[in-house]
Design a protein around this motif. Structure first.
Motif, PDB file in Angstrom:
ATOM      1  N   GLN B   6      -0.116  -4.492  -4.273  1.00  0.00           N
ATOM      2  CA  GLN B   6      -0.600  -4.140  -2.943  1.00  0.00           C
ATOM      3  C   GLN B   6      -2.005  -4.699  -2.770  1.00  0.00           C
ATOM      4  OE1 GLN B   6       0.908   0.390  -3.424  1.00  0.00           O
ATOM      5  NE2 GLN B   6      -0.402   0.077  -1.642  1.00  0.00           N
ATOM      6  N   THR B   7      -2.309  -5.101  -1.541  1.00  0.00           N
ATOM      7  CA  THR B   7      -3.677  -5.509  -1.221  1.00  0.00           C
ATOM      8  C   THR B   7      -4.037  -4.999   0.163  1.00  0.00           C
ATOM      9  OG1 THR B   7      -2.841  -7.625  -0.372  1.00  0.00           O
ATOM     10  CG2 THR B   7      -3.700  -7.602  -2.632  1.00  0.00           C
ATOM     11  N   PRO B   8      -5.280  -4.552   0.361  1.00  0.00           N
ATOM     12  CA  PRO B   8      -6.299  -4.422  -0.677  1.00  0.00           C
ATOM     13  C   PRO B   8      -6.122  -3.129  -1.468  1.00  0.00           C
ATOM     14  CG  PRO B   8      -7.179  -3.678   1.411  1.00  0.00           C
ATOM     15  CD  PRO B   8      -5.764  -4.134   1.686  1.00  0.00           C
ATOM     16  N   LYS B   9      -6.885  -2.946  -2.505  1.00  0.00           N
ATOM     17  CA  LYS B   9      -6.838  -1.705  -3.267  1.00  0.00           C
ATOM     18  C   LYS B   9      -7.676  -0.612  -2.577  1.00  0.00           C
ATOM     19  CE  LYS B   9      -6.785   0.183  -7.871  1.00  0.00           C
ATOM     20  NZ  LYS B   9      -6.841  -0.060  -9.316  1.00  0.00           N
ATOM     21  N   TYR B  10      -8.762  -1.029  -1.970  1.00  0.00           N
ATOM     22  CA  TYR B  10      -9.612  -0.101  -1.225  1.00  0.00           C
ATOM     23  C   TYR B  10      -9.855  -0.666   0.168  1.00  0.00           C
ATOM     24  CZ  TYR B  10     -10.658   1.700  -5.887  1.00  0.00           C
ATOM     25  OH  TYR B  10     -10.556   2.213  -7.150  1.00  0.00           O
ATOM     26  N   LEU B  11      -9.890   0.226   1.136  1.00  0.00           N
ATOM     27  CA  LEU B  11     -10.109  -0.188   2.517  1.00  0.00           C
ATOM     28  C   LEU B  11     -10.945   0.883   3.198  1.00  0.00           C
ATOM     29  CD1 LEU B  11      -9.397  -2.270   4.678  1.00  0.00           C
ATOM     30  CD2 LEU B  11      -7.192  -1.144   4.969  1.00  0.00           C
ATOM     31  N   ILE B  21      -2.105  -3.402   5.478  1.00  0.00           N
ATOM     32  CA  ILE B  21      -1.970  -3.346   4.018  1.00  0.00           C
ATOM     33  C   ILE B  21      -0.732  -4.164   3.665  1.00  0.00           C
ATOM     34  CG2 ILE B  21      -1.726  -1.879   2.000  1.00  0.00           C
ATOM     35  CD1 ILE B  21      -2.633   0.488   3.739  1.00  0.00           C
ATOM     36  N   CYS B  23       2.177  -5.586   0.831  1.00  0.00           N
ATOM     37  CA  CYS B  23       2.902  -5.214  -0.389  1.00  0.00           C
ATOM     38  C   CYS B  23       3.895  -6.313  -0.737  1.00  0.00           C
ATOM     39  CB  CYS B  23       3.620  -3.892  -0.196  1.00  0.00           C
ATOM     40  SG  CYS B  23       4.603  -3.403  -1.642  1.00  0.00           S
ATOM     41  N   VAL B  88      -4.144   7.773   0.389  1.00  0.00           N
ATOM     42  CA  VAL B  88      -3.724   6.654  -0.463  1.00  0.00           C
ATOM     43  C   VAL B  88      -2.314   6.277  -0.048  1.00  0.00           C
ATOM     44  CG1 VAL B  88      -3.354   5.799  -2.787  1.00  0.00           C
ATOM     45  CG2 VAL B  88      -5.149   7.496  -2.366  1.00  0.00           C
ATOM     46  N   THR B 109      -3.193   1.854  -2.134  1.00  0.00           N
ATOM     47  CA  THR B 109      -4.339   1.398  -1.333  1.00  0.00           C
ATOM     48  C   THR B 109      -5.043   2.636  -0.816  1.00  0.00           C
ATOM     49  OG1 THR B 109      -3.273  -0.653  -0.640  1.00  0.00           O
ATOM     50  CG2 THR B 109      -5.059   0.183   0.756  1.00  0.00           C
ATOM     51  N   ARG B 110      -6.289   2.796  -1.213  1.00  0.00           N
ATOM     52  CA  ARG B 110      -7.059   3.964  -0.765  1.00  0.00           C
ATOM     53  C   ARG B 110      -7.756   3.613   0.534  1.00  0.00           C
ATOM     54  NH1 ARG B 110      -8.728   8.672  -3.050  1.00  0.00           N
ATOM     55  NH2 ARG B 110      -7.783   8.023  -5.016  1.00  0.00           N
ATOM     56  N   LEU B 111      -7.286   4.236   1.610  1.00  0.00           N
ATOM     57  CA  LEU B 111      -7.838   3.990   2.943  1.00  0.00           C
ATOM     58  C   LEU B 111      -8.796   5.113   3.312  1.00  0.00           C
ATOM     59  CD1 LEU B 111      -7.882   2.595   5.766  1.00  0.00           C
ATOM     60  CD2 LEU B 111      -5.895   3.997   6.351  1.00  0.00           C
TER      61      LEU B 111
END
Lengths: 115, 114
Positions: B6-11, B21, B23, B88, B109-111
């Motif tokens: 997945q990208t990004p990991k943090y948003l 996001i 995948c 997440v 991905t932590r949004l």
């Protein structure tokens, strides 16, 4: 809809101790999955149980599904700090196959293992 | 090799923005999923696609729009982000949708919506 209840919600043990996490379903389980989640990471698949009375083991972790297929337990023997994380049980497709693969999860059990 | 990525990991973004996001899975699976994990760690299904077709939509606001350009990719676009969207988001895949196939999850991905 199917609901899963996990207990306990959190667990703190000393390294070397045994522990058990339970997962109880409001309906008959046709596929029960155990996952482990470490902080900041995805879910790691541990085991899947389908048959009543089934038991599976991987290293020091044993999962069981009761005969009535409404309760599962996850047992860790001689716990280690590497076992720490969140353990989630998930219920798979229903008997009619209409859930299209979606998993319904319990609320998770947070395990802390002190060295 | 990463099976589900997945990208990004943090948003981190502001309210009202639109974000996506992505995948990807390299397992050759037919079915892909999006799950949301809230602050209490409760994980809930949002969408499922089987071979590029939507098969599950779990009463998610229509600000969330999944798109599957091919069966190896399932992207999630979110319009007009709200504070409550902070969570997440996990992508997962399984061989099929018709049986008890194991689902493999991405790293999440932590949004964070400010």
């Amino acid at each position: 809809s199917q609901e899963l209840e996990q207990s306990p919600q959190s667990l703190i043990v000393q390294e070397g101790k045994n522990l058990t996490i339970n997962c109880t379903s409001s309906k008959t389980l046709y596929g029960l999955y155990w996952y482990k989640q470490k902080y900041g990471e995805g879910l790691i698949f541990l085991m899947m149980l389908q048959k009543g009375g089934e038991e599976k083991s991987h290293e020091k972790i044993t999962a069981k599904l009761d005969e009535k297929k409404q309760q599962s337990s996850l047992h860790i023997t001689a716990s280690q700090p590497s076992h720490a994380g969140i353990y989630l049980c998930g219920a798979g497709p229903d008997a009619g196959g209409t859930s299209y693969g979606k998993l319904t999860f319990g609320q998770g059990t947070i395990l802390t293992v002190h060295p | 090799d990463t099976a589900v990525s997945q990208t990004p990991k943090y948003l981190v973004t502001q309210m009202g923005n639109d974000k996506s996001i992505k995948c990807e899975q390299n397992l050759g699976h037919d079915t892909m999923y999006w799950y949301k994990q809230d602050s209490k760690k409760f994980l809930k299904i949002m969408f499922s696609y089987n071979n590029k077709e939507l098969i599950i939509n779990e009463t998610v606001p229509n600000r969330f729009s999944p798109k599957s350009p091919d069966k190896a990719h399932l992207n999630l676009h979110i319009n007009s982000l709200e504070l409550g969207d902070s969570a997440v988001y996990f992508c997962a895949s399984s061989l099929t949708s018709g049986g008890p196939d194991t689902q493999y999850f991405g790293p999440g991905t932590r949004l964070t919506v400010l």
